[in-house]
Design an enzyme around this catalytic site. Structure first.
Site, PDB file in Angstrom:
ATOM      1  N   ASN A 107      31.941  51.388  52.777  1.00  0.00           N
ATOM      2  CA  ASN A 107      32.772  50.204  52.606  1.00  0.00           C
ATOM      3  C   ASN A 107      33.967  50.493  51.698  1.00  0.00           C
ATOM      4  OD1 ASN A 107      30.816  49.004  54.137  1.00  0.00           O
ATOM      5  ND2 ASN A 107      29.776  48.023  52.418  1.00  0.00           N
ATOM      6  N   HIS A 126      34.807  56.490  52.347  1.00  0.00           N
ATOM      7  CA  HIS A 126      36.002  56.089  53.110  1.00  0.00           C
ATOM      8  C   HIS A 126      37.124  55.601  52.204  1.00  0.00           C
ATOM      9  CE1 HIS A 126      33.536  55.476  57.080  1.00  0.00           C
ATOM     10  NE2 HIS A 126      33.697  56.732  56.763  1.00  0.00           N
ATOM     11  N   CYS A 134      52.521  55.452  46.385  1.00  0.00           N
ATOM     12  CA  CYS A 134      53.691  55.825  47.191  1.00  0.00           C
ATOM     13  C   CYS A 134      53.437  57.185  47.825  1.00  0.00           C
ATOM     14  CB  CYS A 134      54.922  55.871  46.294  1.00  0.00           C
ATOM     15  SG  CYS A 134      56.364  56.569  47.116  1.00  0.00           S
ATOM     16  N   CYS A 156      57.928  51.466  47.689  1.00  0.00           N
ATOM     17  CA  CYS A 156      57.857  51.899  46.295  1.00  0.00           C
ATOM     18  C   CYS A 156      59.056  51.356  45.520  1.00  0.00           C
ATOM     19  CB  CYS A 156      57.854  53.420  46.270  1.00  0.00           C
ATOM     20  SG  CYS A 156      57.929  54.135  44.633  1.00  0.00           S
ATOM     21  N   ASN A 223      18.182  46.733  58.038  1.00  0.00           N
ATOM     22  CA  ASN A 223      19.231  46.390  58.990  1.00  0.00           C
ATOM     23  C   ASN A 223      18.672  45.334  59.936  1.00  0.00           C
ATOM     24  OD1 ASN A 223      21.357  46.415  60.831  1.00  0.00           O
ATOM     25  ND2 ASN A 223      21.570  48.635  60.801  1.00  0.00           N
ATOM     26  N   ALA A 241      20.384  42.584  54.167  1.00  0.00           N
ATOM     27  CA  ALA A 241      20.273  43.143  52.812  1.00  0.00           C
ATOM     28  C   ALA A 241      20.103  42.024  51.784  1.00  0.00           C
ATOM     29  CB  ALA A 241      21.526  43.954  52.505  1.00  0.00           C
TER      30      ALA A 241
HETATM   31 ZN   LIG Z   1      57.929  56.381  45.358  1.00  0.00          ZN
END
Ligand SMILES: [Zn+2]
Length: 261
Positions: A107, A126, A134, A156, A223, A241
């Site tokens: 997650n 992940h 940036c 940015c 599950n 859960a």
């Molecule tokens: Zn930048």
């Protein structure tokens, strides 16, 4: 008490090295949609006719940052709009009780950290949605919520480069540090591995379960619709859960307090 619950609570109490693997099903109870850990906003194609895997991919972020960000923003809003549930809190409590209890999560919502899981025993395989950085100069921005109210993609403020979250997009590699930590901890072995709310058959999710079992460890799947680990774990609990973990952890806790008296 339910016998499966009792059996798992006893094993949890006895185990020292514990790995809890979590997936989208855990955060579904916080209101997040499930879709291979990336939020189930689209279970097929986007209005542009793209599979969601193509829209939220590394190549798309480079080719068409505005389109990619349209879906990243939806994920971001969904995650910012929810919060950790009782199951996240129970896992964090278990980690406080068990100093060698690790969490490996697919997650990206950051709820384990928010629930109090120690960052040094949390592997976010992940990545996470925040802070944005940036791609050109690596400047960071902590204000994802604020950025989502502005035109996308977020740029940015120093160099106008396109900002991105430190999340693993489709077609991108897993983060080096997270995979190295996982490899190191797997090599040490786990007494108990519990898969919670994950239906993804990624090898880095299934392998720890198989390794623990092969080494004589105890394995559990929680599950509501168990799929890929059927027949490969010691106990399968067909439950959410949220309905099981708080009970499980409080029983583990109670057992331990009783035994120490
Ligand atoms: Zn930048």
């Amino acid at each position: 008490m339910d016998t499966d619950l009792q059996r798992v609570a006893e094993q949890l109490n006895r185990a020292q090295r514990i790995l809890i693997i979590t997936g989208a099903g855990l955060s579904a109870d916080s209101g997040l949609p499930t879709y291979r850990g990336m939020g189930g906003l689209y279970n097929g194609h986007t209005p542009e006719g793209l599979p969601i895997e193509a829209a939220i991919s590394g190549p798309m972020l480079q080719r068409d940052p505005a389109l990619c960000w349209k879906y990243l923003a939806q994920l971001g809003s969904a995650c910012l709009g929810g919060k950790p549930n009782q199951a996240h809190l129970a896992i964090a409590r278990l980690q406080q009780l068990k100093p060698e209890c690790w969490v490996l999560t697919q997650n990206i919502d950051g709820y384990h950290g928010a629930a109090g899981s120690p960052p040094e025993r949390l592997i976010e395989i992940h990545g996470q949605l925040q802070p944005l950085y940036c791609q050109a100069c690596h400047a960071q921005d902590d204000d994802l919520a604020g950025r989502l109210t502005q035109p996308l993609p977020p740029l940015c403020s120093s160099c106008s480069g396109v900002m991105r979250p430190p999340v693993v997009l489709f077609e991108e590699r897993l983060p080096e540090q997270a995979t190295a930590t996982l490899r190191r901890e797997l090599a040490k072995g786990f007494d108990l591995v519990m898969s919670v709310g994950t239906s993804a058959s990624f090898p880095y999710i299934a392998e720890p379960v198989r390794r623990a079992r092969a080494a004589g460890g105890f394995t559990v799947e929680i599950n509501p619709q168990p799929a890929f680990l059927i027949g490969q774990v010691d106990v399968t609990m067909k439950s959410r859960a949220l309905d099981v973990l708080p009970q499980l952890v409080s029983h583990t806790f109670v057992d331990r307090i009783c035994k120490s008296n």
